[in-house]
Design a protein around this motif. Sequence first.
Motif: not given
Length: 325
Positions: A54-56, A97-104, A258-267
């Motif tokens: 959302p920030d992008r 804006a690169g706000a959506v990303e397809l992963l995989g 590593n708490s980075g998984g929390i932001a990723k879960r949000h995204s």
Amino acid sequence: MKPGQPLIFNIRRFALDDGPGIRTTVFLKGCPLSCIWCHNPESMDPAPAVAFYPDRCILCGDCRRICSEGAVSMHDNRRIKRQRCSACGRCADICPAGAVELLGRYYPARELVEILMKDLIFYGTSGGGVTFSGGEPALHGAYLKPVMKELKKKNIHIAIQTSGMFDLSAFRSEILPFIDIVYYDIKFIDRHEHEKYTGRDNITILDNFQKLAGMPDVRIIPRVPLVPGITATVRNLTGVADFIKSAGCEYYELLPYNSGGIAKRHSLGRDIPAVLNGIRPDVEKEKGYREIFARCFSARVHASSYFTERYHEVIGGLSSRFMQR
Ligand code: SF4
Ligand code: SF4
């Protein structure tokens, strides 16, 4: 993508934390575990995933216009209605804006080898190489085998990071012959705790570890994640240290939380497990956990019982500081 083709969600070049030297790390999707603290939650599902940041977002609405599934809402700050989204990736392609990303994405073996060969010179000069991670890369032995074969023709050092939840005979035939270092996660010693926090018990994982550690040509380095109050408790660290030492390993790595998984879960539009609320990386606590582990590792006396009199002697005063439940 055809059924059965593994997807890669990240290829990280110039990685310095995934083995010796400068490395390229390949992250494959799909994992038999679902650790609640996972810092790569996008890796769990073998299917493609759509992330929204959302920030992008500049609120242009292009994603809503392109989506034929009606899966985009400009009024919802999560943007994507997951139950409608087919992960076609059109919104990611169009987003300015690169706000959506397809992963995989599926990479044919030859294309992956070409990418990995780009940094050959850095591998050579730094003593580095290629690391396969995930997710669980061992799920994809048939796909990785020809890739690793090509890498070995150039004498490239290969490491794998694994959860240990794999079929050992397939691992031995498809993967192990090409691997220089196996980084092997040991998360819990207690099978019920393992099941509670990862979704599966640890019987296969511990069994595979003991067998691999007993093979003379296998270089295996156990890695223990330090998740405060979950894996990082005196009882668990003591048990894991004891188990690793019993298996004949002289080395280990302790991984900071590593708490980075929390932001990723949000995204990814996923809920955050309540148990993670309030857990933060804590350098001081981590020092204590490392001390506990090191002392237990070097002071191991009873291979069969980690919760012993001696354990209390060894960690004495530390236990009251760090015992969290
Ligand atoms: S990935 Fe496809 S279906 Fe999902 S929101 Fe984007 S355009 Fe719509
Ligand atoms: S296309 Fe990208 S920037 Fe535009 S509204 Fe959608 S997410 Fe936001």
